[in-house]
Design a protein around this motif. Sequence first.
Motif, PDB file in Angstrom:
ATOM      1  N   ILE A  79       0.864  -1.177   0.000  1.00 28.71           N
ATOM      2  CA  ILE A  79       0.000   0.000   0.000  1.00 28.71           C
ATOM      3  C   ILE A  79       0.903   1.230   0.000  1.00 28.71           C
ATOM      4  O   ILE A  79       1.503   1.573   1.020  1.00 28.71           O
ATOM      5  CB  ILE A  79      -0.924   0.027   1.230  1.00 28.71           C
ATOM      6  CG1 ILE A  79      -1.706  -1.286   1.353  1.00 28.71           C
ATOM      7  CG2 ILE A  79      -1.868   1.217   1.166  1.00 28.71           C
ATOM      8  CD1 ILE A  79      -2.497  -1.408   2.643  1.00 28.71           C
ATOM      9  N   PRO A  80       1.045   1.921  -1.120  1.00 23.34           N
ATOM     10  CA  PRO A  80       1.959   3.057  -1.182  1.00 23.34           C
ATOM     11  C   PRO A  80       1.368   4.305  -0.530  1.00 23.34           C
ATOM     12  O   PRO A  80       0.151   4.486  -0.480  1.00 23.34           O
ATOM     13  CB  PRO A  80       2.147   3.266  -2.687  1.00 23.34           C
ATOM     14  CG  PRO A  80       0.866   2.772  -3.279  1.00 23.34           C
ATOM     15  CD  PRO A  80       0.423   1.616  -2.424  1.00 23.34           C
ATOM     16  N   PHE A  81       2.246   5.149  -0.010  1.00 21.66           N
ATOM     17  CA  PHE A  81       1.828   6.451   0.505  1.00 21.66           C
ATOM     18  C   PHE A  81       1.707   7.403  -0.686  1.00 21.66           C
ATOM     19  O   PHE A  81       2.669   7.623  -1.419  1.00 21.66           O
ATOM     20  CB  PHE A  81       2.845   7.004   1.500  1.00 21.66           C
ATOM     21  CG  PHE A  81       2.739   6.399   2.867  1.00 21.66           C
ATOM     22  CD1 PHE A  81       2.144   7.086   3.900  1.00 21.66           C
ATOM     23  CD2 PHE A  81       3.234   5.129   3.113  1.00 21.66           C
ATOM     24  CE1 PHE A  81       2.046   6.531   5.173  1.00 21.66           C
ATOM     25  CE2 PHE A  81       3.141   4.561   4.375  1.00 21.66           C
ATOM     26  CZ  PHE A  81       2.543   5.261   5.407  1.00 21.66           C
ATOM     27  N   LYS A  82       0.519   7.970  -0.872  1.00 20.42           N
ATOM     28  CA  LYS A  82       0.299   8.898  -1.975  1.00 20.42           C
ATOM     29  C   LYS A  82       0.338  10.341  -1.514  1.00 20.42           C
ATOM     30  O   LYS A  82       0.357  11.263  -2.321  1.00 20.42           O
ATOM     31  CB  LYS A  82      -1.037   8.582  -2.651  1.00 20.42           C
ATOM     32  CG  LYS A  82      -1.063   7.175  -3.270  1.00 20.42           C
ATOM     33  CD  LYS A  82      -2.393   6.893  -3.951  1.00 20.42           C
ATOM     34  CE  LYS A  82      -2.406   5.501  -4.568  1.00 20.42           C
ATOM     35  NZ  LYS A  82      -3.699   5.195  -5.222  1.00 20.42           N
ATOM     36  N   ARG A  83       0.297  10.526  -0.190  1.00 17.71           N
ATOM     37  CA  ARG A  83       0.403  11.869   0.377  1.00 17.71           C
ATOM     38  C   ARG A  83       0.999  11.754   1.768  1.00 17.71           C
ATOM     39  O   ARG A  83       1.430  10.671   2.160  1.00 17.71           O
ATOM     40  CB  ARG A  83      -0.960  12.572   0.402  1.00 17.71           C
ATOM     41  CG  ARG A  83      -2.080  11.820   1.114  1.00 17.71           C
ATOM     42  CD  ARG A  83      -3.445  12.382   0.755  1.00 17.71           C
ATOM     43  NE  ARG A  83      -4.529  11.736   1.480  1.00 17.71           N
ATOM     44  CZ  ARG A  83      -5.090  12.196   2.574  1.00 17.71           C
ATOM     45  NH1 ARG A  83      -4.631  13.339   3.113  1.00 17.71           N
ATOM     46  NH2 ARG A  83      -6.084  11.574   3.173  1.00 17.71           N
ATOM     47  N   ASN A  84       1.063  12.852   2.490  1.00 21.49           N
ATOM     48  CA  ASN A  84       1.762  12.872   3.772  1.00 21.49           C
ATOM     49  C   ASN A  84       0.945  12.335   4.944  1.00 21.49           C
ATOM     50  O   ASN A  84       1.401  12.402   6.084  1.00 21.49           O
ATOM     51  CB  ASN A  84       2.220  14.301   4.108  1.00 21.49           C
ATOM     52  CG  ASN A  84       3.338  14.749   3.189  1.00 21.49           C
ATOM     53  OD1 ASN A  84       4.096  13.932   2.680  1.00 21.49           O
ATOM     54  ND2 ASN A  84       3.441  16.041   2.955  1.00 21.49           N
ATOM     55  N   ARG A  85      -0.248  11.844   4.673  1.00 19.55           N
ATOM     56  CA  ARG A  85      -1.109  11.365   5.756  1.00 19.55           C
ATOM     57  C   ARG A  85      -1.876  10.134   5.292  1.00 19.55           C
ATOM     58  O   ARG A  85      -2.451  10.137   4.205  1.00 19.55           O
ATOM     59  CB  ARG A  85      -2.086  12.459   6.180  1.00 19.55           C
ATOM     60  CG  ARG A  85      -2.931  12.144   7.410  1.00 19.55           C
ATOM     61  CD  ARG A  85      -3.727  13.388   7.801  1.00 19.55           C
ATOM     62  NE  ARG A  85      -4.478  13.199   9.035  1.00 19.55           N
ATOM     63  CZ  ARG A  85      -5.739  12.746   9.073  1.00 19.55           C
ATOM     64  NH1 ARG A  85      -6.370  12.467   7.924  1.00 19.55           N
ATOM     65  NH2 ARG A  85      -6.358  12.605  10.221  1.00 19.55           N
ATOM     66  N   MET A  86      -1.859   9.079   6.089  1.00 18.98           N
ATOM     67  CA  MET A  86      -2.589   7.862   5.752  1.00 18.98           C
ATOM     68  C   MET A  86      -3.460   7.474   6.946  1.00 18.98           C
ATOM     69  O   MET A  86      -2.958   7.088   8.002  1.00 18.98           O
ATOM     70  CB  MET A  86      -1.635   6.713   5.411  1.00 18.98           C
ATOM     71  CG  MET A  86      -2.347   5.409   5.052  1.00 18.98           C
ATOM     72  SD  MET A  86      -1.206   4.046   4.741  1.00 18.98           S
ATOM     73  CE  MET A  86      -0.618   4.442   3.114  1.00 18.98           C
TER      74      MET A  86
END
Length: 222
Positions: free
Chosen positions: A20-27
């Motif tokens: 599951i990749p990080f697409k922004r600075n918050r998950m």
Amino acid sequence: MLHACLRVEEGHGFAQGAFIPFKRNRMLIGRLSEGNHLDVHFSNPYISRKHAVIQCENGTYTITNLKSKHGVEVNGLSLEPLQQIPLGDQDFISLAKGAVKLTFINQCEDGLETTKDLICPERHVLKICREKRLVLIQGQPLRLNGKYMELLLFLEEHCDKVVSYDEIKKRIWPERFSDNSGMVHEVGQEELSALVYRLRKKLGKFGKKIVTAPGAGYMLEK
């Protein structure tokens, strides 16, 4: 550009080994429900609607327990409600007592800044991060928990000094010395020796760094 991701070791809704990749600075992680906007959601009923959040600020990743009902653990350390701790490459995350298991991967991380060298620092072969309760052997995480981790941490506190048998027993088995009746439940020498033996086995070739001082105690050598 973000280069971090989560690898799913176990979790309803994802195949084992999925990334599951990080697409922004918050998950934001939780259980999907009506009106609940999540970045990652699992179908397991033990996962809270908003269970945990992973954030990146100035290149540093952290995870926060969002008052989840069944808890968040990182490398065996339980997070209190709203507690936030840093995440490092290969940290193991458990949600709801293992209902979801994840590995955090940070391809940009050069090293664990909070890691303290224990042995052969110039080679970085055995390292420990006390805050995360994480042991690394040649860069690979070693899963230690319970009394094994407590013993290693205690010996490391007194590195290159002999720690007496009694000191170890009181530190590793505090429950034996805090009975409401005021009675002390003795920790036998065989029980202590067995714990040290098993810890040495878990540390492999580095187990020999735990030295016995006959009649006195144990010492962790640098």
